[in-house]
Scaffold this motif. Structure first.
Motif, PDB file in Angstrom:
ATOM      1  N   PHE A  67      -9.840 -22.932  56.617  1.00 34.55           N
ATOM      2  CA  PHE A  67      -8.685 -22.026  56.709  1.00 34.55           C
ATOM      3  C   PHE A  67      -9.012 -20.659  56.109  1.00 34.55           C
ATOM      4  O   PHE A  67      -8.237 -19.719  56.258  1.00 34.55           O
ATOM      5  CB  PHE A  67      -7.474 -22.621  55.957  1.00 34.55           C
ATOM      6  CG  PHE A  67      -7.637 -22.574  54.464  1.00 34.55           C
ATOM      7  CD1 PHE A  67      -8.313 -23.569  53.792  1.00 34.55           C
ATOM      8  CD2 PHE A  67      -7.158 -21.494  53.745  1.00 34.55           C
ATOM      9  CE1 PHE A  67      -8.494 -23.506  52.419  1.00 34.55           C
ATOM     10  CE2 PHE A  67      -7.326 -21.408  52.372  1.00 34.55           C
ATOM     11  CZ  PHE A  67      -8.004 -22.436  51.712  1.00 34.55           C
ATOM     12  N   GLY A  69      -9.628 -17.121  54.708  1.00 35.78           N
ATOM     13  CA  GLY A  69      -9.609 -15.765  55.254  1.00 35.78           C
ATOM     14  C   GLY A  69     -10.291 -14.787  54.310  1.00 35.78           C
ATOM     15  O   GLY A  69     -10.246 -13.578  54.535  1.00 35.78           O
ATOM     16  N   GLY A 112     -12.538 -13.787  44.872  1.00 39.57           N
ATOM     17  CA  GLY A 112     -13.653 -14.088  45.766  1.00 39.57           C
ATOM     18  C   GLY A 112     -13.209 -14.568  47.115  1.00 39.57           C
ATOM     19  O   GLY A 112     -12.146 -14.202  47.599  1.00 39.57           O
ATOM     20  N   GLY A 113     -14.040 -15.488  47.646  1.00 35.35           N
ATOM     21  CA  GLY A 113     -15.030 -16.313  47.014  1.00 35.35           C
ATOM     22  C   GLY A 113     -14.526 -17.061  45.782  1.00 35.35           C
ATOM     23  O   GLY A 113     -13.359 -17.153  45.516  1.00 35.35           O
ATOM     24  N   SER A 114     -15.513 -17.576  45.073  1.00 36.64           N
ATOM     25  CA  SER A 114     -15.197 -18.416  43.921  1.00 36.64           C
ATOM     26  C   SER A 114     -15.901 -17.941  42.654  1.00 36.64           C
ATOM     27  O   SER A 114     -17.043 -18.328  42.383  1.00 36.64           O
ATOM     28  CB  SER A 114     -15.589 -19.870  44.222  1.00 36.64           C
ATOM     29  OG  SER A 114     -14.777 -20.386  45.240  1.00 36.64           O
ATOM     30  N   GLU A 145     -10.033 -16.286  39.428  1.00 38.77           N
ATOM     31  CA  GLU A 145      -9.686 -17.297  40.430  1.00 38.77           C
ATOM     32  C   GLU A 145     -10.609 -18.503  40.266  1.00 38.77           C
ATOM     33  O   GLU A 145     -11.835 -18.344  40.224  1.00 38.77           O
ATOM     34  CB  GLU A 145      -9.830 -16.702  41.843  1.00 38.77           C
ATOM     35  CG  GLU A 145      -8.794 -15.620  42.110  1.00 38.77           C
ATOM     36  CD  GLU A 145      -8.961 -14.936  43.460  1.00 38.77           C
ATOM     37  OE1 GLU A 145      -9.774 -15.378  44.286  1.00 38.77           O
ATOM     38  OE2 GLU A 145      -8.265 -13.922  43.666  1.00 38.77           O
ATOM     39  N   ASP A 147     -11.719 -22.422  41.539  1.00 33.71           N
ATOM     40  CA  ASP A 147     -11.691 -23.570  42.444  1.00 33.71           C
ATOM     41  C   ASP A 147     -11.957 -24.797  41.577  1.00 33.71           C
ATOM     42  O   ASP A 147     -13.052 -24.918  40.998  1.00 33.71           O
ATOM     43  CB  ASP A 147     -12.791 -23.395  43.506  1.00 33.71           C
ATOM     44  CG  ASP A 147     -12.916 -24.617  44.410  1.00 33.71           C
ATOM     45  OD1 ASP A 147     -12.246 -25.636  44.139  1.00 33.71           O
ATOM     46  OD2 ASP A 147     -13.695 -24.545  45.372  1.00 33.71           O
ATOM     47  N   GLY A 170      -6.694 -22.449  43.072  1.00 29.97           N
ATOM     48  CA  GLY A 170      -6.416 -22.731  44.484  1.00 29.97           C
ATOM     49  C   GLY A 170      -6.086 -24.194  44.682  1.00 29.97           C
ATOM     50  O   GLY A 170      -6.855 -25.072  44.278  1.00 29.97           O
ATOM     51  N   GLN A 172      -3.645 -25.121  47.776  1.00 35.55           N
ATOM     52  CA  GLN A 172      -3.359 -25.092  49.225  1.00 35.55           C
ATOM     53  C   GLN A 172      -2.447 -26.248  49.599  1.00 35.55           C
ATOM     54  O   GLN A 172      -1.267 -26.072  49.807  1.00 35.55           O
ATOM     55  CB  GLN A 172      -4.634 -25.068  50.092  1.00 35.55           C
ATOM     56  CG  GLN A 172      -5.877 -24.386  49.509  1.00 35.55           C
ATOM     57  CD  GLN A 172      -5.658 -23.017  48.892  1.00 35.55           C
ATOM     58  OE1 GLN A 172      -4.642 -22.389  49.117  1.00 35.55           O
ATOM     59  NE2 GLN A 172      -6.613 -22.525  48.092  1.00 35.55           N
ATOM     60  N   ARG A 184     -11.094 -29.229  52.944  1.00 39.47           N
ATOM     61  CA  ARG A 184     -10.964 -28.908  51.524  1.00 39.47           C
ATOM     62  C   ARG A 184     -10.432 -30.116  50.749  1.00 39.47           C
ATOM     63  O   ARG A 184      -9.264 -30.157  50.355  1.00 39.47           O
ATOM     64  CB  ARG A 184     -10.034 -27.721  51.319  1.00 39.47           C
ATOM     65  CG  ARG A 184     -10.052 -27.244  49.866  1.00 39.47           C
ATOM     66  CD  ARG A 184      -9.036 -26.172  49.608  1.00 39.47           C
ATOM     67  NE  ARG A 184      -8.886 -25.959  48.191  1.00 39.47           N
ATOM     68  CZ  ARG A 184      -9.434 -24.953  47.517  1.00 39.47           C
ATOM     69  NH1 ARG A 184     -10.159 -24.062  48.125  1.00 39.47           N
ATOM     70  NH2 ARG A 184      -9.225 -24.845  46.223  1.00 39.47           N
ATOM     71  N   ASP A 209      -2.056 -21.403  43.752  1.00 39.66           N
ATOM     72  CA  ASP A 209      -1.859 -20.958  45.142  1.00 39.66           C
ATOM     73  C   ASP A 209      -1.550 -22.162  46.012  1.00 39.66           C
ATOM     74  O   ASP A 209      -2.298 -23.157  45.989  1.00 39.66           O
ATOM     75  CB  ASP A 209      -3.159 -20.365  45.726  1.00 39.66           C
ATOM     76  CG  ASP A 209      -3.543 -19.032  45.118  1.00 39.66           C
ATOM     77  OD1 ASP A 209      -2.676 -18.360  44.532  1.00 39.66           O
ATOM     78  OD2 ASP A 209      -4.737 -18.660  45.249  1.00 39.66           O
ATOM     79  N   LEU A 211      -0.162 -23.179  50.210  1.00 39.21           N
ATOM     80  CA  LEU A 211      -0.019 -22.592  51.550  1.00 39.21           C
ATOM     81  C   LEU A 211       0.962 -23.388  52.398  1.00 39.21           C
ATOM     82  O   LEU A 211       1.027 -24.616  52.279  1.00 39.21           O
ATOM     83  CB  LEU A 211      -1.368 -22.592  52.285  1.00 39.21           C
ATOM     84  CG  LEU A 211      -2.507 -21.742  51.739  1.00 39.21           C
ATOM     85  CD1 LEU A 211      -3.719 -21.836  52.675  1.00 39.21           C
ATOM     86  CD2 LEU A 211      -2.102 -20.294  51.607  1.00 39.21           C
ATOM     87  N   ALA A 243      -2.757 -17.549  57.268  1.00 38.62           N
ATOM     88  CA  ALA A 243      -3.069 -16.484  58.238  1.00 38.62           C
ATOM     89  C   ALA A 243      -4.187 -16.982  59.144  1.00 38.62           C
ATOM     90  O   ALA A 243      -5.325 -17.139  58.692  1.00 38.62           O
ATOM     91  CB  ALA A 243      -3.495 -15.225  57.493  1.00 38.62           C
TER      92      ALA A 243
HETATM   93  C1  LIG Z   1     -10.443 -16.666  46.816  1.00 39.91           C
HETATM   94  S1  LIG Z   1      -9.360 -17.968  47.098  1.00 39.91           S
HETATM   95  C2  LIG Z   1      -9.034 -18.767  45.540  1.00 39.91           C
HETATM   96  C3  LIG Z   1     -10.167 -19.205  44.653  1.00 39.91           C
HETATM   97  C4  LIG Z   1     -11.041 -20.315  45.136  1.00 39.91           C
HETATM   98  N1  LIG Z   1     -12.021 -19.809  46.041  1.00 39.91           N
HETATM   99  C5  LIG Z   1     -10.269 -21.451  45.749  1.00 39.91           C
HETATM  100  O1  LIG Z   1     -10.230 -21.548  46.952  1.00 39.91           O
HETATM  101  O2  LIG Z   1      -9.716 -22.243  44.987  1.00 39.91           O
HETATM  102  C6  LIG Z   1      -7.871 -17.051  47.169  1.00 39.91           C
HETATM  103  C7  LIG Z   1      -6.656 -17.663  47.812  1.00 39.91           C
HETATM  104  O3  LIG Z   1      -6.438 -17.047  49.068  1.00 39.91           O
HETATM  105  C8  LIG Z   1      -5.613 -17.869  49.843  1.00 39.91           C
HETATM  106  N2  LIG Z   1      -6.113 -17.852  51.223  1.00 39.91           N
HETATM  107  C9  LIG Z   1      -7.383 -17.974  51.622  1.00 39.91           C
HETATM  108  N3  LIG Z   1      -7.450 -17.947  52.972  1.00 39.91           N
HETATM  109  C10 LIG Z   1      -6.197 -17.780  53.428  1.00 39.91           C
HETATM  110  C11 LIG Z   1      -5.608 -17.644  54.707  1.00 39.91           C
HETATM  111  N4  LIG Z   1      -6.341 -17.704  55.821  1.00 39.91           N
HETATM  112  N5  LIG Z   1      -4.282 -17.470  54.789  1.00 39.91           N
HETATM  113  C12 LIG Z   1      -3.506 -17.390  53.673  1.00 39.91           C
HETATM  114  N6  LIG Z   1      -4.012 -17.516  52.435  1.00 39.91           N
HETATM  115  C13 LIG Z   1      -5.325 -17.706  52.307  1.00 39.91           C
HETATM  116  C14 LIG Z   1      -5.679 -19.278  49.280  1.00 39.91           C
HETATM  117  O4  LIG Z   1      -4.413 -19.688  48.815  1.00 39.91           O
HETATM  118  C15 LIG Z   1      -6.680 -19.140  48.156  1.00 39.91           C
HETATM  119  O5  LIG Z   1      -6.342 -19.932  47.045  1.00 39.91           O
END
Ligand SMILES: C[S@@+](CC[C@H](N)C(=O)[O-])C[C@H]1O[C@@H](n2cnc3c(N)ncnc32)[C@H](O)[C@@H]1O
Ligand code: SF4
Length: 454
Positions: A67, A69, A112-114, A145, A147, A170, A172, A184, A209, A211, A243
């Motif tokens: 998923f 983005g 990030g990324g992580s 952030e 993971d 994160g 989700q 995931r 976070d 979703l 998204a």
């Molecule tokens: C960089 S990631 C968080 C840190 C770590 N990489 C993780 O996944 O746990 C940032 C956040 O962006 C959100 N995110 C990533 N892709 C997304 C998408 N396609 N649509 C909406 N939110 C998204 C997720 O909720 C995610 O936790």
């Protein structure tokens, strides 16, 4: 006016895809030459500032969620990450060499990324580099952030030694079928245990976070996930709509279109989750954030100090955001600048002694005024005509007339003008991006590049 809108009818009438308005103009309007043109002015602004905030991007993960983005790349070896941290340290040194003073760091966000992938010794040398270029004190807020699947023995101690004051975790969705559909896997237990460990170590502020709109997500599955998130007890919850932009993020093609909820389901999911979170005592902030009333973000929102930036919502008042790492976006009063997005080219530019800006945009007086209106709508669902005039003078009259016309022509019950205030009705808050877009003069120049408006 009814308290509930039919999303099918709303979305049939308005554009389906809209910017998230984390900047105005949105980043797809930045120009290749813009970053270079603004370089001198940006450096001078940083040099003149007493305090700046900074964003550090870590463009690596040890897994690839379908998923996702974000701007990231999967790596199963640590060597590229270590080499990248060296570039980051060089970039910080470049900034140090360009500045005549050592500005105070107001906020630092590692995203990030992580960032949780960084090993303790790399966190240590990154912090040393930051200390030599910037003044970091007890008031500096450092958010990172995380993971949960990255957290190993010693990780939490290293993150706290780096100075982390806020963690964003994160989640989700916790449902195994949804997790399989987004690649995931993440147990409830490791997430809850991470929060318990962070609390035991004294961390005061934790965000989670979650979703909606994910493949195979149903109302029942989402309800269970949100109940579990609430049970964990974070201070803040960010609830984003998934998204789906497979034309930009090709790995999202692994997600089957037929597994995705439609607009009506997305809207109902968003309402269900928001209600559960509010019923648990969290205050709704802007379009997708929630915080306990005691949290600094909720306090800022109640005092009208909520702002919107590339990380979502913030109470940060620093005018300058310094971008560090590939794809990072910087902001100052007169424009936006963005670093080179490709990590290899970013590394090469930094090695050649260049501040790695590649794109950007200088703001016109009209951009600044519309940007202020859009930010207030995304944060407060309202803006005040007197404050607009105080900030932008007689030029603001055109936008007041536009606001009055939008309210007058509104047949949906979305908004109204009363007592010199343009207001979005509470039931229409999920459509805030649609209403904000009516003030966007750039929109027609780049249709269909954005994610779903709801
Ligand atoms: C960089 S990631 C968080 C840190 C770590 N990489 C993780 O996944 O746990 C940032 C956040 O962006 C959100 N995110 C990533 N892709 C997304 C998408 N396609 N649509 C909406 N939110 C998204 C997720 O909720 C995610 O936790
Ligand atoms: S959601 Fe987080 S862990 Fe998954 S690929 Fe994206 S940035 Fe990496």
């Amino acid at each position: 006016m009814s308290g509930v809108f039919n999303p099918d009818a709303v979305l049939a009438k308005y554009p389906q895809s809209l910017p998230r308005y984390t900047s105005y103009p949105p980043a797809n309007h930045f120009q290749p030459t813009g970053g270079r043109d603004l370089q001198k002015a940006f450096i001078a602004a940083v040099d003149a500032a007493y305090a700046v905030s900074a964003y550090i991007h870590i463009p690596y993960c040890d897994r690839l969620c379908w998923f996702c983005g974000c701007h990231t790349k999967q790596t199963l070896r640590y060597d590229p990450v270590r080499a990248y941290v060296s570039s980051l340290i060089d970039e910080i040194a470049l900034w140090k060499s360009r500045l005549t003073r050592r500005p105070r760091l107001s906020r630092l966000h590692l995203g990030g990324g992580s960032p949780s992938l960084l090993q303790p010794d790399d966190l240590k040398r990154l912090r040393t580099a930051l200390d030599s270029a910037f003044a970091i004190d007890d008031g500096t807020e450092i958010s990172i952030e995380l993971d949960p699947s990255d957290i190993k023995e010693g990780s939490i101690a290293a993150l706290l030694a780096f100075g982390m004051t806020r963690a964003s975790i994160g989640v989700q969705d916790f449902d195994p079928a949804v997790q399989a559909a987004i690649n995931r896997p993440q147990g409830f237990d490791i997430t809850r245990d991470l929060v318990l460990q962070l609390r035991a170590a004294g961390l005061k502020s934790i965000n989670i976070d979650a979703l909606y709109g994910l493949p195979l997500q149903t109302m029942e599955r989402l309800q269970k996930t949100i109940a579990q998130v609430i049970e964990i007890g974070p201070d803040r919850i960010a609830l984003f709509g998934y998204a789906h932009v497979p034309w930009l993020k090709t790995h999202q093609k692994m997600i089957r279109d037929e597994d995705l909820p439609g607009s009506r389901e997305r809207y109902q999911q968003a309402r269900l989750a928001a209600k559960m979170i509010a019923d648990a005592g969290y205050e709704a902030l802007g379009i997708d954030h929630f915080a306990l009333p005691s949290d600094s973000l909720a306090i800022a929102a109640n005092e009208g100090r909520l702002n919107r930036n590339f990380q979502g919502y913030t109470d940060d008042q620093a005018e300058i955001l310094l971008p560090l790492g590939p794809s990072s976006i910087g902001r100052f009063a007169d424009g936006y600048v963005q670093n080179e997005p490709a990590t290899g080219q970013y590394n090469a530019k930094v090695a050649a002694g260049e501040i790695p800006f590649t794109r950007g945009i200088a703001l016109t007086a009209d951009d600044k005024m519309r940007g202020w209106v859009i930010e207030r709508l995304m944060c407060d669902y309202a803006f005040c005509f007197t404050e607009l005039a105080e900030r932008f003078g007689h030029r603001s009259q055109g936008l007041v007339e536009l606001a009055e016309r939008i309210a007058h022509e509104d047949r949906d019950g979305f908004c109204e003008v009363s007592d010199g205030l343009f207001k979005i009705e509470p039931a229409a808050w999920p459509f805030a991006r649609i209403i904000a877009s009516r003030f966007d003069a750039w929109l027609e120049l780049a249709p269909r590049q954005y994610s779903k408006a709801v």
